[in-house]
Design an enzyme around this catalytic site. Structure first.
Site, mmCIF file in Angstrom:
data_model
loop_
_atom_site.group_PDB
_atom_site.id
_atom_site.type_symbol
_atom_site.label_atom_id
_atom_site.label_comp_id
_atom_site.label_asym_id
_atom_site.label_seq_id
_atom_site.Cartn_x
_atom_site.Cartn_y
_atom_site.Cartn_z
ATOM 1 N N ASP A 159 90.151 28.258 38.010
ATOM 2 C CA ASP A 159 89.790 29.341 39.277
ATOM 3 C C ASP A 159 89.941 30.475 38.742
ATOM 4 O O ASP A 159 89.229 31.460 38.986
ATOM 5 C CB ASP A 159 90.544 28.810 40.596
ATOM 6 C CG ASP A 159 90.099 27.353 41.139
ATOM 7 O OD1 ASP A 159 88.989 26.945 41.173
ATOM 8 O OD2 ASP A 159 91.174 26.664 41.221
ATOM 9 N N HIS A 187 93.667 24.335 45.163
ATOM 10 C CA HIS A 187 92.511 24.287 44.442
ATOM 11 C C HIS A 187 91.539 23.579 45.351
ATOM 12 O O HIS A 187 90.883 22.338 45.264
ATOM 13 C CB HIS A 187 92.708 23.381 43.140
ATOM 14 C CG HIS A 187 91.472 23.028 42.458
ATOM 15 N ND1 HIS A 187 90.784 24.105 41.862
ATOM 16 C CD2 HIS A 187 90.768 22.012 42.291
ATOM 17 C CE1 HIS A 187 89.635 23.601 41.301
ATOM 18 N NE2 HIS A 187 89.540 22.387 41.631
HETATM 19 P P1 NAX Z 1 85.460 11.489 35.376
HETATM 20 O O1 NAX Z 1 85.235 10.753 36.464
HETATM 21 O O2 NAX Z 1 84.499 11.583 34.359
HETATM 22 O O3 NAX Z 1 86.849 10.896 34.728
HETATM 23 C C1 NAX Z 1 87.937 10.576 35.226
HETATM 24 C C2 NAX Z 1 88.593 9.331 34.526
HETATM 25 O O4 NAX Z 1 89.666 9.058 35.001
HETATM 26 C C3 NAX Z 1 87.739 8.138 34.479
HETATM 27 O O5 NAX Z 1 87.454 7.869 33.192
HETATM 28 C C4 NAX Z 1 88.630 7.112 35.312
HETATM 29 O O6 NAX Z 1 88.480 5.773 34.658
HETATM 30 C C5 NAX Z 1 90.130 7.685 35.193
HETATM 31 N N1 NAX Z 1 90.993 7.071 35.802
HETATM 32 C C6 NAX Z 1 90.869 6.809 37.166
HETATM 33 N N2 NAX Z 1 92.093 6.442 37.588
HETATM 34 C C7 NAX Z 1 93.048 6.209 36.840
HETATM 35 C C8 NAX Z 1 94.450 6.014 36.563
HETATM 36 N N3 NAX Z 1 95.018 5.401 37.669
HETATM 37 N N4 NAX Z 1 94.925 6.257 35.360
HETATM 38 C C9 NAX Z 1 93.994 6.680 34.187
HETATM 39 N N5 NAX Z 1 92.598 6.966 34.410
HETATM 40 C C10 NAX Z 1 92.184 6.883 35.657
HETATM 41 O O7 NAX Z 1 86.037 12.894 36.126
HETATM 42 P P2 NAX Z 1 86.137 14.132 35.294
HETATM 43 O O8 NAX Z 1 84.939 14.990 35.356
HETATM 44 O O9 NAX Z 1 86.759 13.871 33.790
HETATM 45 O O10 NAX Z 1 87.421 14.955 36.046
HETATM 46 C C11 NAX Z 1 88.502 14.433 36.252
HETATM 47 C C12 NAX Z 1 89.400 14.908 37.370
HETATM 48 O O11 NAX Z 1 89.301 16.591 37.447
HETATM 49 C C13 NAX Z 1 88.622 14.473 38.887
HETATM 50 O O12 NAX Z 1 89.532 14.261 39.924
HETATM 51 C C14 NAX Z 1 87.928 16.060 39.233
HETATM 52 O O13 NAX Z 1 87.629 16.184 40.571
HETATM 53 C C15 NAX Z 1 89.016 17.006 38.822
HETATM 54 N N6 NAX Z 1 88.641 18.435 38.468
HETATM 55 C C16 NAX Z 1 89.620 19.394 38.725
HETATM 56 C C17 NAX Z 1 89.477 20.634 38.423
HETATM 57 C C18 NAX Z 1 90.623 21.584 38.641
HETATM 58 O O14 NAX Z 1 90.122 22.822 38.355
HETATM 59 N N7 NAX Z 1 91.783 21.241 38.897
HETATM 60 C C19 NAX Z 1 88.006 21.209 37.835
HETATM 61 C C20 NAX Z 1 87.478 20.183 37.226
HETATM 62 C C21 NAX Z 1 87.293 18.802 37.848
HETATM 63 O O15 NAX Z 1 86.549 18.839 39.018
#
Ligand code: NAX
Length: 328
Positions: A159, A187
């Site tokens: 952000d 966030h």
């Molecule tokens: P993806 O859905 O591509 O990847 C997430 C991965 O996490 C998946 O491979 C899933 O299997 C894995 N996962 C789920 N539960 C798990 C666990 N208990 N232990 C280990 N791995 C686990 O999402 P992606 O685009 O990579 O985003 C990841 C996270 O970042 C999401 O929650 C998203 O909302 C968040 N974001 C946060 C941002 C920020 O600025 N704070 C911005 C970008 C993003 O939106």
């Protein structure tokens, strides 16, 4: 030879992971002289995909990559971790209510908090990127009583970087000419990007802060809704920029912020600026040697006050909701 720094990353098979891991392995987090061991956590069905990513990491022949461990047990993967980047989370799927989302993520972050508590190295630093990031960090922190609260942080650097880009565009300068911009609060869409203390090429931003129409109707909503705009344009959520921000945040925490400037990080509140104590909320911070300090003494005008209060009220609601679910 130097002992490698152990960097644990969760959600390693995900979109952000695919960008983040290669940057860490290439030295972008710890520098070109520090060997790094990656410890990758995924859920069981995603481990095969992680194996593919590990093949690509090997094929990149990074001089700084000392080794990679993968697994689905946080107690094993967090063992001896010096840095933990908690990226993996349960996304909100169709039909899921907000409470369901908090509960699904609660299960993940209580377990990971306990595993960090029991197995991470004494110098552990934790960055939560997975959403809802601030509240996930609060849950992990509450379940890790032996780790000092200030070792937990949540990512608002994306952000912050988005706000830098918007202000630079408006001012017609490069982002490197900007200083002292702040993201306050959660966030989420209530976050408040504050330019009232910002400096553009060494001058204050009176030209822009006076333009409340631009602030209220352009700058603030553009930053708040940038994630949605990227999903709309790309058909997928921001990943490379989120990975870059996760690196920026954690690198600057470990190596220190620049003199005469500050960063935005969501960290545990000590009550500064009226943010309820204990919430993990974004603040202006300076960092040095793996420690952070909230910048004190800033004048908060009414415009900012209302927006900081709205975002921290949302954080307090999230805290109350996860408390009611017995996740804290
Ligand atoms: P993806 O859905 O591509 O990847 C997430 C991965 O996490 C998946 O491979 C899933 O299997 C894995 N996962 C789920 N539960 C798990 C666990 N208990 N232990 C280990 N791995 C686990 O999402 P992606 O685009 O990579 O985003 C990841 C996270 O970042 C999401 O929650 C998203 O909302 C968040 N974001 C946060 C941002 C920020 O600025 N704070 C911005 C970008 C993003 O939106």
């Amino acid at each position: 030879s130097i002992t490698p720094v152990k960097v644990a990353v969760t959600g390693a098979a995900g979109n952000i992971g695919y960008s983040l891991l290669f940057r860490i392995a290439s030295g972008a987090l710890l520098g070109p002289d520090t060997p790094v061991e990656l410890r990758l956590l995924e859920i069981t069905p995603a481990l095969k995909a992680v194996e593919g990513v590990v093949m690509e990491l090997e094929d990149s022949a990074f001089p700084t990559l000392a080794g990679v461990e993968i697994g689905d047990d946080p107690n094993v993967i967090f063992d001896g971790a010096n840095v933990a980047l908690l990226v993996g989370a349960r996304p909100r799927t169709k039909g899921m209510e907000r409470g369901d989302l908090l509960e699904a993520n609660g299960a993940i972050f209580t377990g990971q908090g306990k595993a960090l508590n029991d197995h991470a190295a004494d110098d552990i630093r934790i960055t939560v990127t997975g959403n809802p990031a601030n509240t996930n960090a609060l849950i992990a922190r509450s379940n890790a009583p032996d780790i000092p609260a200030e070792r937990f942080s949540a990512l608002t650097r994306l952000d912050h970087n988005r706000a830098l880009a918007q202000l630079a565009r408006k001012a017609g300068v490069h982002v490197t000419e900007l200083k002292k911009l702040t993201i306050w609060g959660n966030h989420s869409a209530t976050q408040y990007p504050d330019i009232f203390h910002a400096e553009v090429a060494g001058k204050n931003t009176a030209d822009f802060t006076g333009d409340t129409d631009w602030l209220e109707n352009d700058f603030i909503p553009t930053v708040q809704k940038r994630g949605a705009a990227i999903i709309e344009a790309r058909g997928a959520s921001s990943a490379a920029s989120a990975a870059a921000a996760t690196i920026d945040h954690t690198r600057d925490w470990l190596r220190g912020s620049a003199d005469g400037d500050w960063l935005s990080m969501a960290v545990v509140s000590d009550g500064s600026y009226g943010v309820p104590e204990g919430l993990i909320s974004s603040f202006p911070v300076t960092t040095k040697d793996g420690n952070w300090e909230i910048v004190q003494g800033l004048d908060i005008n009414d415009f900012s006050r209302a927006r900081i209060d709205a975002s921290t009220a949302e954080l307090a609601e999230e805290r109350d909701a996860v408390q009611a679910l017995n996740l804290l």
